[in-house]
Design an enzyme around this catalytic site. Sequence first.
Site, PDB file in Angstrom:
ATOM      1  N   PHE A 146       0.805  -1.223   0.078  1.00 46.01           N
ATOM      2  CA  PHE A 146       0.046   0.125   0.101  1.00 46.01           C
ATOM      3  C   PHE A 146       0.852   0.979  -0.005  1.00 46.01           C
ATOM      4  O   PHE A 146       1.803   1.277   0.629  1.00 46.01           O
ATOM      5  CB  PHE A 146      -1.013   0.058   1.116  1.00 46.01           C
TER       6      PHE A 146
ATOM      7  N   ASP B 245       1.298  -5.147   7.942  1.00 43.40           N
ATOM      8  CA  ASP B 245      -0.089  -4.111   7.923  1.00 43.40           C
ATOM      9  C   ASP B 245      -0.947  -5.082   7.667  1.00 43.40           C
ATOM     10  O   ASP B 245      -1.299  -5.691   6.576  1.00 43.40           O
ATOM     11  CB  ASP B 245       0.337  -3.196   6.729  1.00 43.40           C
TER      12      ASP B 245
ATOM     13  N   TYR C 273     -11.057   1.344  10.605  1.00 44.43           N
ATOM     14  CA  TYR C 273     -12.119   1.790  10.239  1.00 44.43           C
ATOM     15  C   TYR C 273     -13.011   0.992   9.039  1.00 44.43           C
ATOM     16  O   TYR C 273     -13.903   1.301   8.419  1.00 44.43           O
ATOM     17  CB  TYR C 273     -12.099   3.361   9.854  1.00 44.43           C
TER      18      TYR C 273
ATOM     19  N   ARG D 185     -13.895  -3.680  -6.523  1.00 39.25           N
ATOM     20  CA  ARG D 185     -13.858  -4.385  -5.081  1.00 39.25           C
ATOM     21  C   ARG D 185     -14.972  -4.431  -4.290  1.00 39.25           C
ATOM     22  O   ARG D 185     -15.679  -3.554  -4.248  1.00 39.25           O
ATOM     23  CB  ARG D 185     -12.749  -3.756  -4.257  1.00 39.25           C
TER      24      ARG D 185
END
Lengths: 410, 410
Positions: free
Chosen positions: B125, B197, B222, B371
């Site tokens: 990422f 991660d 989140y 996605r």
Amino acid sequence: MIDLDRCRQLDADDPLAGFRDRFAAPEAGTIFLDANSVGAMPRDVPARAARMLELWVEQRRRGWTVSDWLEKPSLLGASIAHLIGARPDDVIVTDNTSVNLFKLLSLALRLRPERKVVLTEPGNFPTDLFIAQGLARYLGNAVEVRAIDDREALLDAIGADTAVVYLSHVDYRTSWRWDMAEVCRRARAAGALTLWDVSHAAGAIDVDLEGSGADLAVGCTYKYLCGGPGSPSLLWIRQEHQDREWPTIAGWMGHADLFAFASEYEPAPGIMRQLTGTPAVIADELMAGAFDIWREVPIADLVAKHRSLSETLKTLLEQECGDLGVAIDSPADYERQGGHIAFRHEHGGPVSEALLAAGVVGSFRKPGVVRFGLGPLYLSHEDCWIAAQRLKKILETETWRDTKYQKVSV
Amino acid sequence: MIDLDRCRQLDADDPLAGFRDRFAAPEAGTIFLDANSVGAMPRDVPARAARMLELWVEQRRRGWTVSDWLEKPSLLGASIAHLIGARPDDVIVTDNTSVNLFKLLSLALRLRPERKVVLTEPGNFPTDLFIAQGLARYLGNAVEVRAIDDREALLDAIGADTAVVYLSHVDYRTSWRWDMAEVCRRARAAGALTLWDVSHAAGAIDVDLEGSGADLAVGCTYKYLCGGPGSPSLLWIRQEHQDREWPTIAGWMGHADLFAFASEYEPAPGIMRQLTGTPAVIADELMAGAFDIWREVPIADLVAKHRSLSETLKTLLEQECGDLGVAIDSPADYERQGGHIAFRHEHGGPVSEALLAAGVVGSFRKPGVVRFGLGPLYLSHEDCWIAAQRLKKILETETWRDTKYQKVSV
């Protein structure tokens, strides 16, 4: 001599009096003199929270693109720039104060690579000191954190080895205020940078980062600025320094092209590169309640009101309670005072507790200092009168003997 | 072949079905398949917000002492520890993911001072890559960030110069999942650490940090964990490493004696030293809505549900839409799949937009990947059926031709 009528007259002449109603009223009779810890809540925050939670339910991931979630850090910064003497484009609201101190102290050391000394005072706020000590240790102690207690000696110690003078504008205990312009002048003359923590100043007193010649600043937003408990911290960098180095914490929100999803970091221009990861979306929305109000507040009116409240309360404390063991600890000269007034009393802890029981919320610091933080937008001179009268009664009747010693607070 | 009856049967047998009502229902008919971006809101969050704002108004600075504001980072961490295979005392929730990546990557380099290579993949990422590049630059490029695209080549490159293998457990585009235990075994054999991660894994798939032999981890809260937009990030350190170094960002919340207001930093024992400044009090309280729910969710049930949803949806997408140009991009083998399912379509952008218009909220990544992030606590197999049917209709009727290309999302 100040009497109740005089207080009411000052309130009648107060150009900021109308802002009081923009804040939620606490339980009747309670006077909150704790703006140095947590400022008041604007009245519209519950409605903002409800709208925000509706977005969470109904928009979910679309919130990232249809709302201003990712722009809030700069929008919020611009809203309070005039309160700290900053250009609107030079301030962001992000992370917490400790993280921002780390970013800017590490930046300062990069901007002065040949200099090894971070100059501070041992009475600086703990997290300011700790961040410096931690960074120095991480860098293998190639950096020295030099803490000098005597203020004149500290200024005299600024020299060719000083990378950065690292101070809180206002002392969190005594409320003593540095002459920011004078410190910056001395630092600049020696080629050193200045990094200021304006936590106990911003939203209360006159902070003029540009005009003072400061280089770097951070500050808490949940005290006088009323951003809400734990709201993100402000970060300011003088424009000339913004683009000179990569940020130490090079996160994707500080990338030049956020949604390129690049594999190589390229810093955004200006202050934006100091953003790290995803902003605190909900906290940002709630702090906008106060920050939208601040946009309407002229700094001159703010400072005049804070000065008037401060001088009124100091006079009242001396006039009403001076014979009862109360001694003002904060500077007599308003120009040397920060956001709060501190007074000493032999039984400061129990007295502070008795004040709480009587509906006057201040805070206490060992060994005997009580602090009254003055939020200019929602406090009146009459509030100062009432607080002083309640303190007087506590001291006269010695009701503080009935209280338990309270825990210290932030 | 899966039909609607089969989906309903799977829902009837679902031990987690009761949790659906603990989350706020969106506008009727909308199906949120965006847990990889923002998870659903628990139903009690508005009540928590109201209580929190009442505390702000009525308690103000007393909140620091009378409430659990300062304990929340560890209480919240303990609530989801079982979802990531962690001991409850080894997880905190603090700062954002980028800041936590910085803390743990800098720690890893201190724990392996004689090694200079951070080994990662170019498809990690962006913020993970940027943080490493920024830290390397800050350290004067004494550290090399080596990004290797081929997975086998990456594993083969782990060597005597590798300080840390630095990977996302799940690829944010394809949903490809690393075999964490295998990577950790290879790293350990070479004396290297691992930093994971788990943003696109935690709260969806089986993450077993302890059991896999991982050293360090961070993760977003989140997404699948439903902490609320911008909620603070989770941070985990294997117990044996926790006390070996000072934290790089040595803030007062990580001090051994918070309220001593000391002038010298002394790190708190264990994971707590990784706390920095004041916690995000309001955000913490709101994320407790979901985190209190997670305490009741057995990890085995969670993983079984996610697997069942994933396999159902993949089958339905192929069965209903395979002839219409939909090709599953995420791994066929569930053990290699992360939290979301990704599929390719020649017109992925407009198709994703048409899905939104039809009440199916997925997300899109260039050049053509859609996605669907699967939140196991609030999605049903019937939801998967409906989403597949809506997609089928869009493709059959080519209504995607009427949409505008949408912006990408987090």
